[in-house]
Write a protein that holds these residues in place. Structure first.
Motif, mmCIF file in Angstrom:
data_model
loop_
_atom_site.group_PDB
_atom_site.id
_atom_site.type_symbol
_atom_site.label_atom_id
_atom_site.label_comp_id
_atom_site.label_asym_id
_atom_site.label_seq_id
_atom_site.Cartn_x
_atom_site.Cartn_y
_atom_site.Cartn_z
ATOM 1 N N ASN A 1 0.672 -1.336 -0.106
ATOM 2 C CA ASN A 1 -0.325 -0.041 0.053
ATOM 3 C C ASN A 1 0.698 1.100 0.046
ATOM 4 N N ILE A 2 2.223 0.662 -0.009
ATOM 5 C CA ILE A 2 2.898 2.422 -0.304
ATOM 6 C C ILE A 2 3.771 2.670 -0.896
ATOM 7 N N THR A 3 3.511 1.705 -1.702
ATOM 8 C CA THR A 3 4.639 1.396 -3.380
ATOM 9 C C THR A 3 4.833 2.636 -4.054
ATOM 10 N N GLY A 4 3.699 3.187 -3.887
ATOM 11 C CA GLY A 4 3.559 4.638 -5.150
ATOM 12 C C GLY A 4 4.993 5.509 -4.475
ATOM 13 N N PRO A 5 4.245 5.850 -3.136
ATOM 14 C CA PRO A 5 5.552 7.278 -2.473
ATOM 15 C C PRO A 5 7.037 5.940 -2.807
ATOM 16 N N LEU A 6 7.091 5.101 -2.723
ATOM 17 C CA LEU A 6 8.405 4.701 -3.002
ATOM 18 C C LEU A 6 8.898 4.175 -3.848
ATOM 19 N N MET A 7 7.844 4.281 -5.524
ATOM 20 C CA MET A 7 8.610 3.692 -6.363
ATOM 21 C C MET A 7 8.958 5.388 -7.189
ATOM 22 N N VAL A 8 8.168 6.698 -6.266
ATOM 23 C CA VAL A 8 8.015 7.866 -6.858
ATOM 24 C C VAL A 8 9.962 8.303 -6.044
ATOM 25 N N GLU A 9 10.366 7.519 -5.281
ATOM 26 C CA GLU A 9 11.842 7.923 -4.068
ATOM 27 C C GLU A 9 12.524 7.001 -4.938
ATOM 28 N N LEU A 10 11.931 6.102 -5.501
ATOM 29 C CA LEU A 10 12.916 4.951 -6.519
ATOM 30 C C LEU A 10 13.328 6.031 -7.653
ATOM 31 N N GLY A 11 12.998 6.691 -8.495
ATOM 32 C CA GLY A 11 13.291 7.179 -9.617
ATOM 33 C C GLY A 11 14.613 8.515 -9.217
ATOM 34 N N LEU A 12 13.465 9.355 -8.636
ATOM 35 C CA LEU A 12 13.886 10.328 -7.887
ATOM 36 C C LEU A 12 15.911 9.501 -7.481
ATOM 37 N N ARG A 13 15.952 8.847 -6.432
ATOM 38 C CA ARG A 13 17.253 8.712 -5.571
ATOM 39 C C ARG A 13 17.900 7.920 -6.599
ATOM 40 N N LEU A 14 17.720 7.691 -7.822
ATOM 41 C CA LEU A 14 18.233 6.916 -8.743
ATOM 42 C C LEU A 14 18.785 8.284 -9.757
ATOM 43 N N THR A 15 18.059 8.961 -10.272
ATOM 44 C CA THR A 15 18.779 10.731 -10.650
ATOM 45 C C THR A 15 20.076 11.228 -9.658
ATOM 46 N N TYR A 16 19.597 11.105 -8.639
ATOM 47 C CA TYR A 16 20.500 11.451 -7.579
ATOM 48 C C TYR A 16 22.101 10.995 -7.799
ATOM 49 N N SER A 17 21.152 9.041 -7.967
ATOM 50 C CA SER A 17 23.054 8.204 -7.795
ATOM 51 C C SER A 17 23.258 8.473 -9.062
ATOM 52 N N ILE A 18 23.131 8.778 -9.929
ATOM 53 C CA ILE A 18 23.742 8.779 -11.328
ATOM 54 C C ILE A 18 24.369 9.825 -10.647
ATOM 55 N N GLY A 19 24.606 10.537 -10.484
ATOM 56 C CA GLY A 19 24.907 12.531 -10.664
ATOM 57 C C GLY A 19 26.151 12.494 -9.613
ATOM 58 N N TYR A 20 25.754 12.197 -8.060
ATOM 59 C CA TYR A 20 26.365 11.282 -7.258
ATOM 60 C C TYR A 20 28.257 10.964 -8.277
ATOM 61 N N VAL A 21 27.500 9.979 -9.179
ATOM 62 C CA VAL A 21 28.461 8.947 -9.169
ATOM 63 C C VAL A 21 29.165 9.326 -10.670
ATOM 64 N N ALA A 22 28.212 10.368 -10.730
ATOM 65 C CA ALA A 22 29.938 11.296 -11.722
ATOM 66 C C ALA A 22 30.695 12.149 -11.440
ATOM 67 N N SER A 23 29.837 12.325 -10.219
ATOM 68 C CA SER A 23 30.452 13.610 -9.801
ATOM 69 C C SER A 23 31.650 13.278 -9.515
ATOM 70 N N LEU A 24 31.615 12.488 -8.304
ATOM 71 C CA LEU A 24 32.823 11.905 -7.532
ATOM 72 C C LEU A 24 33.768 10.813 -8.367
ATOM 73 N N SER A 25 33.009 10.535 -9.552
ATOM 74 C CA SER A 25 34.264 9.747 -10.156
ATOM 75 C C SER A 25 34.777 11.626 -10.962
ATOM 76 N N PHE A 26 34.438 12.675 -11.725
ATOM 77 C CA PHE A 26 34.980 13.290 -11.617
ATOM 78 C C PHE A 26 36.003 14.666 -11.061
ATOM 79 N N LEU A 27 35.148 14.470 -9.757
ATOM 80 C CA LEU A 27 36.587 14.141 -8.923
ATOM 81 C C LEU A 27 37.378 13.996 -8.927
ATOM 82 N N GLY A 28 37.493 12.614 -9.474
ATOM 83 C CA GLY A 28 38.680 11.629 -9.224
ATOM 84 C C GLY A 28 39.156 10.632 -7.984
ATOM 85 N N LEU A 29 37.352 10.677 -7.123
ATOM 86 C CA LEU A 29 36.895 9.802 -5.508
ATOM 87 C C LEU A 29 36.772 8.834 -6.595
ATOM 88 N N GLY A 30 35.965 8.659 -7.787
ATOM 89 C CA GLY A 30 35.569 6.802 -7.455
ATOM 90 C C GLY A 30 36.073 6.300 -8.610
#
Lengths: 566, 293
Positions: free
Chosen positions: B196-225
């Motif tokens: 019964n709470i999959t709706g908000p969790l799905m939204v959260e999934l998409g949002l967190r995925l977007t952020y994750s891509i950004g963070y992994v890319a940023s950390l690689s850019f900074l030479g730390l990934g």
């Protein structure tokens, strides 16, 4: 009541048609007219379009609805008729409140919680330019509060809505509606959430006000008993069409349309006619007997002291459900105070109480969902732990609960079969096939087509859902079935079938039933005995006949007097 | 209600929206590039990802070569997979951890609730990237650490959403019914609450995925990934930064890919959110109808 004989009508709706945006008709040419001082009841079950037809008088359509034909016009006090629907948004807004007023269902939600009530009523007057000066307006506030039977002193006017009871809030709502002396009032189920005693007061207020000020009232309701008390004429709405319209007397005594007849016969009566088949108490029901010891020790043991017809075998067997000395408190507030009840196998005890009487707390204590409590709850002689976590599987099986609203008691993401199967999964070690078989069997028992087993609750009607919820309660063949206001979320005709079903099932299965309700009219239909709960104490108990025919407690007499009759 | 058709699931309703279709198309393109790139790349261009292929700045392929003379297109095609895997793993970790904590906190209430939620507040007070930098600076640029740190910093954000949704359903009668049968808490949470709470969790999934891509890319850019000489989009942006004027392709392709991917996942998230909001609208209107019944 007879309709005032006036030819001119204050509110006239002609061939009103309303569709949803997707083109489905909601109102299919509805016409009605109301004379000054007359109350027209718009009766129908949920989805019949009665609220839509009522709101149209205010020129309002809920989101997703479009007006597709017909007209509503208002004729305030002999002036030329004004078409509500043809008027511009500005004009319509000035009509609302001053000429056409609205009293909503839930007074708590319709009053602004941050404004003092005197201020709120005054605001209506200011908006519509009523009265020349502030002094005149506040005089009117005092006047209108007195009219609805509320104290009008300064300190009362300075109260906030949360400082009032539900009935008082609703009367403030009525005062706001009548503040500008409107010609038409639309009342949308104004008493549905109120206790019978308060309901009587509110109905009386409305009747007096409409009669005194020659106000035309459109009363939207599903409750035919209320209609009989207040309305002069009735229009019965079904699927967006008026199937029958006439004087209250005519329609309720001699309905001409089959649907009206169905509605009228579905209403439960205090005398046991209507609604469900009479509960054939003589034939199957094991008459209750007071356990001598208990009755002697406690005056409030809710057992039929007068019936000594049971055999000795029954006397010796422990009652299916017995509650003694049960007390529950929330902080300093005592919700239940030394309550004692007994229900024998095959017997139905009606636990009657208004809101706040502690009836739900009591049934949840029995079910094991409540808070820690003092006193004992025992089933077939063995005491139960307060929490279900500490009850044995056998005890969990023995007590089952049917919840009030079938809209929230079934998990919306699970199929009916999955929900009904739940107790079997946890309380028995049957394999999948055996469980499935039991589920099908139980669904048939509650007259629900087993083909619906794989549907989600969303796809079922309210009555079907309640049957499924009952099936979940019955699937483990309990000894005690708790029914908590099981009919109050359902339409009248559905209520009747559910009550019927429960009576039959009790007879078939011989289980004990605790029927918790606020509706005393159901008594003769379902119960053998009644226990009246008030403020956490059992004030009266006895067989149905005893309690209804010769109530001993003042409160019971008051309840009976205030129950609307048809 | 006499509906006889099954109400479409949240996912299906979301995908019916136009922005979801665009988002899905964008995401699919980038994911396809990232997944197939490592195999298609060498075959397409004739180069491998780390080998030297000619002089600096000499055009060796459609997209030219980088400062070390490596073929940009080949490296671009090969550089998406690690980013994607890390981002997906970090998101999954954050979602599972956050949902579990949030549901337990919301359902139990009381002291456990306070403990979990105040603990996550502490974690929330660090900016996500700073927390990741701190951990990597201490332990070193390891792949698993990247996933772990990003996942853990996602968890409190997911937990808040999960807790709130759980609180909204925990007093429903069907949860009471489950408690009637003394179901263990774990099963109530998984079988009754979670669906019964999959709706908000799905939204959260998409949002967190977007952020994750950004963070992994940023950390690689900074030479730390992800560390050189592995081909990676974030790393490529950093490496080719100096040649931005002469050889913009080196930066443009990975930047474009990351941008398209984040926009794509964001659009999908948006449509999920609006589909979820609509369904809760439908529920409220139904409740209202029920109340007026």
């Amino acid at each position: 009541m007879t309709a005032p004989t006036t030819v001119a009508h204050t509110l006239v709706a002609r061939d009103l048609r309303v569709d949803t945006v997707t083109g489905q008709p909601v109102l299919n040419g509805v016409s009605y007219e109301i004379a000054p001082g007359e109350v027209l009841a718009l009766v129908g079950e949920s989805g019949s379009g009665k609220t839509t037809a009522g709101l149209a008088a205010l020129g309002h359509f809920r989101r997703g609805l479009v007006h597709s034909g017909g007209d509503v016009s208002v004729q305030p006090g002999g002036a030329a008729p004004v078409s509500v629907l043809a008027a511009g948004e500005r004009e319509r807004r000035s009509l609302r409140g001053s000429t056409v007023a609205y009293i909503p269902q839930d007074p708590a939600a319709s009053l602004n919680p941050a404004l003092r009530i005197g201020r709120q009523i005054c605001e209506v007057l200011e908006t519509h330019g009523y009265g020349a000066s502030a002094a005149e307006r506040s005089a009117r506030v005092v006047e209108v509060l007195a009219e609805v039977g509320l104290p009008a002193d300064e300190s009362y006017r300075r109260r906030y809505p949360h400082e009032l009871s539900g009935g008082q809030q609703q009367r403030v709502g009525i005062a706001m509606a009548f503040a500008c002396r409107p010609s038409v009032v639309v009342l949308d189920e104004p008493t549905t959430g109120l206790d019978v005693t308060t309901q009587t007061l509110v109905l009386r207020t409305v009747a007096t006000l409409t009669a005194e000020h020659d106000t035309a009232a459109l009363y939207i309701t599903h409750d035919l008993a209320v209609v009989a008390t207040i309305a002069h004429r009735v229009a019965v709405l079904r699927r967006g069409e008026v199937v029958e319209c006439g004087s209250t007397e005519e329609v309720l005594r001699a309905p001409s349309h089959a649907y009206t007849l169905e509605l009228v016969t579905a209403v439960p009566h205090l005398d046991g006619t209507g609604a469900a088949a009479p509960s054939a108490s003589g034939a199957h029901v094991v008459e209750s007997v007071s356990d001598g010891r208990h009755a002697a020790e406690r005056h409030d043991v809710a057992s039929g002291s007068g019936s000594a017809s049971a055999s000795n075998g029954d006397r010796e067997r422990p009652p299916a459900l017995s509650v003694s000395d049960l007390s529950v408190s929330y902080g300093d507030h005592r919700v239940l105070h030394d309550v004692a009840l007994e229900v024998r196998a095959g017997e139905c005890l009606m636990l009657l109480g208004e809101s706040g009487s502690g009836k739900t707390t009591l049934s949840q204590c029995v079910a094991g969902l409540g808070r820690p409590h003092a006193g004992t709850v025992s089933v077939s002689g063995s005491p139960l732990a307060a929490s279900t976590q500490r009850r044995t599987a056998e005890q969990l099986r023995a007590v089952q609960y049917v919840f009030q609203s079938p809209y929230s008691s079934l998990n919306p993401r699970k199929t009916i079969a999955q929900s009904v199967e739940l107790p079997l999964r946890t309380l028995t070690d049957l394999d999948a096939a055996a469980r499935r078989e039991r589920v099908t069997e139980t669904l048939e028992r509650v007259r629900l087509d087993p083909a619906l087993a794989d549907r989600l609750p969303d796809e079922l009607s309210g009555g079907q859902r309640q049957r499924a919820a009952i099936a979940r309660g019955l699937v483990t063949t309990p000894d005690v079935l708790l029914c908590d206001e099981v009919t109050s979320a359902l339409d009248v005709s559905v209520q009747a079938t559910i009550v019927d079903l429960l009576c039959e099932l009790r007879r078939e299965l011989g289980m004990a039933m605790l029927f918790v309700t606020h509706n005393i009219a159901l008594a003769r239909h379902v119960a053998d005995r009644i226990a009246v709960l008030r403020g956490g104490e059992v004030v009266e108990s006895g067989t149905v006949d005893e309690v209804l025919d010769s109530p001993s407690h003042e409160y019971t007499r008051e309840l009976l007097a205030n129950t609307p009759r048809m | 209600m006499t509906a006889t058709t099954t109400r479409p699931t949240l996912l299906r309703r979301a995908l019916a929206l136009p922005q979801a279709k665009i988002g899905l198309a964008l995401t699919t393109v980038v994911v396809a590039v990232a997944l197939l790139g490592p195999w298609v790349g060498p075959w397409l261009t004739g180069h491998d990802t780390t080998g030297f292929a000619g002089k600096p700045f000499q055009s060796g392929g459609i997209a030219g070569t980088d400062g070390l003379g490596r073929d940009v297109l080949t490296r671009f095609l090969a550089g998406g997979l690690t980013l994607l895997i890390y981002a997906v793993l970090a998101t999954a970790l954050g979602l599972v951890l956050g949902a579990a904590l949030g549901m337990v906190a919301g359902y139990s209430g009381g002291r456990l609730d306070s403990l979990i939620m105040r603990g996550s507040d502490v974690l929330l007070s660090f900016p996500q990237l700073v927390f990741a930098l701190l951990a990597i600076a201490m332990i070193g640029p390891e792949g698993w650490l990247l996933v772990l740190v990003i996942g853990i910093t996602h968890a409190p954000r997911v937990a808040r959403v999960a807790r709130q949704s759980t609180v909204a359903v925990k007093d429903a009668d069907f949860i009471r019914a489950a408690r009637m049968y003394a179901l263990p808490r774990r099963r109530i949470l998984l079988r009754e609450v979670l669906p019964n709470i999959t709706g908000p969790l799905m939204v959260e999934l998409g949002l967190r995925l977007t952020y994750s891509i950004g963070y992994v890319a940023s950390l690689s850019f900074l030479g730390l990934g992800i560390q050189p000489p592995t081909a990676d989009w974030g790393l490529m942006i950093n490496e080719n930064r100096i040649a931005l004027v002469v050889e913009p392709w080196g930066v443009l392709l990975p930047v474009l890919a990351i941008a398209v991917l984040t926009v794509g996942t964001n659009l999908i998230t948006d449509s999920l959110a609006s589909a979820a909001a609509r369904s809760s609208d439908a529920t409220t209107s139904h409740t209202a109808k029920e109340a007026s019944a």
